[in-house]
Structure formats: C-alpha cells, structure tokens
Design a protein around this motif. Structure first.
Motif, mmCIF file in Angstrom:
data_model
loop_
_atom_site.group_PDB
_atom_site.id
_atom_site.type_symbol
_atom_site.label_atom_id
_atom_site.label_comp_id
_atom_site.label_asym_id
_atom_site.label_seq_id
_atom_site.Cartn_x
_atom_site.Cartn_y
_atom_site.Cartn_z
ATOM 1 N N ASP A 42 0.836 -0.823 -0.160
ATOM 2 C CA ASP A 42 0.030 -0.036 -0.401
ATOM 3 C C ASP A 42 1.194 1.080 0.216
ATOM 4 O O ASP A 42 0.598 2.532 -1.107
ATOM 5 C CB ASP A 42 -0.701 0.160 0.384
ATOM 6 N N ALA A 43 1.486 1.067 1.004
ATOM 7 C CA ALA A 43 2.851 2.088 0.515
ATOM 8 C C ALA A 43 3.265 2.000 -0.129
ATOM 9 O O ALA A 43 3.534 3.513 -0.504
ATOM 10 C CB ALA A 43 4.085 2.054 1.861
ATOM 11 N N VAL A 44 4.227 1.884 -1.548
ATOM 12 C CA VAL A 44 4.507 1.796 -2.678
ATOM 13 C C VAL A 44 3.617 2.159 -3.229
ATOM 14 O O VAL A 44 3.898 3.039 -4.572
ATOM 15 C CB VAL A 44 5.028 0.494 -3.340
ATOM 16 N N ALA A 45 2.599 1.654 -3.831
ATOM 17 C CA ALA A 45 1.267 2.420 -4.231
ATOM 18 C C ALA A 45 0.866 4.384 -4.179
ATOM 19 O O ALA A 45 0.698 4.778 -5.022
ATOM 20 C CB ALA A 45 0.106 1.278 -4.069
ATOM 21 N N GLN A 46 0.723 4.066 -3.307
ATOM 22 C CA GLN A 46 0.611 5.413 -2.223
ATOM 23 C C GLN A 46 1.691 6.377 -3.208
ATOM 24 O O GLN A 46 1.316 7.340 -3.180
ATOM 25 C CB GLN A 46 0.025 6.004 -1.150
ATOM 26 N N ALA A 47 3.092 6.116 -2.069
ATOM 27 C CA ALA A 47 4.162 6.587 -3.111
ATOM 28 C C ALA A 47 3.914 7.017 -4.521
ATOM 29 O O ALA A 47 4.345 7.884 -5.422
ATOM 30 C CB ALA A 47 5.816 5.842 -2.784
ATOM 31 N N LYS A 48 3.793 5.871 -5.577
ATOM 32 C CA LYS A 48 3.087 6.016 -6.969
ATOM 33 C C LYS A 48 2.250 6.566 -7.398
ATOM 34 O O LYS A 48 2.633 8.040 -8.655
ATOM 35 C CB LYS A 48 3.879 4.853 -7.583
ATOM 36 N N LYS A 49 1.503 6.787 -6.243
ATOM 37 C CA LYS A 49 0.406 7.716 -7.159
ATOM 38 C C LYS A 49 0.660 9.194 -7.031
ATOM 39 O O LYS A 49 0.481 10.314 -7.811
ATOM 40 C CB LYS A 49 -1.049 7.771 -5.821
ATOM 41 N N LEU A 50 1.588 9.888 -6.013
ATOM 42 C CA LEU A 50 1.944 10.325 -5.357
ATOM 43 C C LEU A 50 3.211 11.348 -6.319
ATOM 44 O O LEU A 50 3.278 12.708 -6.837
ATOM 45 C CB LEU A 50 2.356 10.778 -4.215
ATOM 46 N N LEU A 51 4.655 10.591 -6.776
ATOM 47 C CA LEU A 51 4.991 10.601 -7.736
ATOM 48 C C LEU A 51 4.746 10.625 -8.594
ATOM 49 O O LEU A 51 5.076 11.694 -9.965
ATOM 50 C CB LEU A 51 6.128 9.743 -7.312
ATOM 51 N N GLY A 52 3.423 10.584 -9.373
ATOM 52 C CA GLY A 52 3.002 10.683 -10.655
ATOM 53 C C GLY A 52 1.963 12.567 -10.951
ATOM 54 O O GLY A 52 1.734 12.407 -11.977
ATOM 55 N N TYR A 53 1.992 12.651 -9.690
ATOM 56 C CA TYR A 53 1.453 14.197 -9.243
ATOM 57 C C TYR A 53 2.410 15.283 -10.309
ATOM 58 O O TYR A 53 2.135 16.273 -10.997
ATOM 59 C CB TYR A 53 0.416 14.596 -8.741
ATOM 60 N N PHE A 54 3.612 15.292 -10.040
ATOM 61 C CA PHE A 54 4.993 15.733 -10.182
ATOM 62 C C PHE A 54 5.497 15.519 -11.893
ATOM 63 O O PHE A 54 5.632 14.455 -12.576
ATOM 64 C CB PHE A 54 6.581 15.209 -9.885
ATOM 65 N N GLN A 55 4.590 16.612 -12.654
ATOM 66 C CA GLN A 55 5.494 16.040 -14.121
ATOM 67 C C GLN A 55 6.580 17.187 -14.789
ATOM 68 O O GLN A 55 6.968 16.870 -15.813
ATOM 69 C CB GLN A 55 4.394 17.180 -15.113
ATOM 70 N N GLY A 56 7.594 17.383 -14.034
ATOM 71 C CA GLY A 56 8.685 17.863 -14.023
ATOM 72 C C GLY A 56 8.821 19.399 -14.508
ATOM 73 O O GLY A 56 7.743 19.586 -14.052
ATOM 74 N N ARG A 57 10.373 19.658 -15.160
ATOM 75 C CA ARG A 57 10.025 21.295 -15.411
ATOM 76 C C ARG A 57 9.646 21.247 -16.833
ATOM 77 O O ARG A 57 9.333 20.541 -18.073
ATOM 78 C CB ARG A 57 11.349 21.029 -15.867
ATOM 79 N N LEU A 58 8.405 22.402 -16.848
ATOM 80 C CA LEU A 58 7.645 23.023 -18.142
ATOM 81 C C LEU A 58 8.351 23.816 -18.665
ATOM 82 O O LEU A 58 9.396 24.546 -17.634
ATOM 83 C CB LEU A 58 6.266 23.147 -17.374
ATOM 84 N N PRO A 59 8.593 24.015 -19.738
ATOM 85 C CA PRO A 59 9.984 24.714 -21.137
ATOM 86 C C PRO A 59 9.352 26.189 -20.655
ATOM 87 O O PRO A 59 10.000 27.327 -20.951
ATOM 88 C CB PRO A 59 8.938 23.854 -22.386
ATOM 89 N N ASP A 60 7.283 26.173 -20.737
ATOM 90 C CA ASP A 60 7.162 27.939 -20.525
ATOM 91 C C ASP A 60 6.596 27.642 -19.112
ATOM 92 O O ASP A 60 5.979 29.071 -19.435
ATOM 93 C CB ASP A 60 6.248 27.891 -22.115
ATOM 94 N N HIS A 61 6.654 27.723 -17.886
ATOM 95 C CA HIS A 61 6.473 27.683 -17.593
ATOM 96 C C HIS A 61 7.246 29.250 -16.730
ATOM 97 O O HIS A 61 8.535 28.935 -16.324
ATOM 98 C CB HIS A 61 6.746 26.569 -16.117
ATOM 99 N N ALA A 62 6.622 30.828 -16.154
ATOM 100 C CA ALA A 62 6.956 31.280 -15.020
ATOM 101 C C ALA A 62 6.817 32.029 -13.837
ATOM 102 O O ALA A 62 4.906 31.496 -14.053
ATOM 103 C CB ALA A 62 7.128 32.468 -16.419
ATOM 104 N N SER A 63 7.495 32.251 -13.247
ATOM 105 C CA SER A 63 6.686 32.304 -11.844
ATOM 106 C C SER A 63 6.740 33.772 -11.033
ATOM 107 O O SER A 63 8.068 33.756 -11.812
ATOM 108 C CB SER A 63 6.825 31.179 -10.337
ATOM 109 N N ALA A 64 6.308 34.380 -10.121
ATOM 110 C CA ALA A 64 7.184 35.152 -9.246
ATOM 111 C C ALA A 64 8.337 35.059 -8.755
ATOM 112 O O ALA A 64 8.619 34.096 -8.914
ATOM 113 C CB ALA A 64 5.872 36.126 -8.692
ATOM 114 N N ASP A 65 9.065 35.803 -8.535
ATOM 115 C CA ASP A 65 9.769 35.688 -7.473
ATOM 116 C C ASP A 65 10.001 35.494 -6.606
ATOM 117 O O ASP A 65 9.251 35.335 -5.671
ATOM 118 C CB ASP A 65 11.020 36.924 -7.508
ATOM 119 N N GLN A 66 10.761 33.925 -6.128
ATOM 120 C CA GLN A 66 10.313 33.488 -5.270
ATOM 121 C C GLN A 66 11.247 33.747 -4.475
ATOM 122 O O GLN A 66 11.348 33.558 -2.994
ATOM 123 C CB GLN A 66 10.718 32.253 -5.857
#
Length: 80
Positions: A42-66
């Motif tokens: 169950d822990a492995v399944a939950q970890a895979k699900k959570l990691l699936g939310y991350f898509q990595g770096r987007l080429p056109d992503h812009a955000s305010a100065d953090q």
C-alpha cells in the motif's frame, strides 16, 4: 519513513523506542505523519500515485520571484 524513533534519534536526541513515542495512528492524528499505509504494498502504491502528480520542468513555466518569500517569516532568534 523509518518511524518516529528514527527521526527522533536523527534529530540528535537519545534513542527512543517507538512504543515510547506512540503508535503510528496517534502520530497520524497529531499531524506528524501525513499518509498512513496499511502495509508495504500500500505504501508503494501511494508513493507511485503521489510521484505521478509531478510532471517535471515545464518549458514555458513562469512564476514570480520566489526569493521574496524569505521575508514573510521573521528570522529565528534561536540561532544566536
């Protein structure tokens, strides 16, 4: 997560038995643990699900100065 006793020792305090801190159900209710798994599968399944939310770096992503967020909270006084 290795359990509360593991991070307790990693924080520099003396070794503590997990039963001295409290069972995982108590830790989850207190907010120390975000996700409580039934077993390793169950822990492995939950970890895979959570990691699936991350898509990595987007080429056109812009955000305010953090760096401005550094000034939201005051400097800790304990470091002196």
């Amino acid at each position: 997560m290795g359990g509360p006793a593991t991070w307790w020792k990693a924080a520099g305090w003396s070794a503590v038995a997990p039963t001295d801190i409290g069972p995982m159900e108590v830790q989850a209710a207190n907010g120390v643990v975000d996700i409580l798994a039934e077993n390793e599968a169950d822990a492995v399944a939950q970890a895979k699900k959570l990691l699936g939310y991350f898509q990595g770096r987007l080429p056109d992503h812009a955000s305010a100065d953090q760096r401005q967020l550094r000034h939201v909270m005051p400097e800790p006084q304990a470091r002196y």
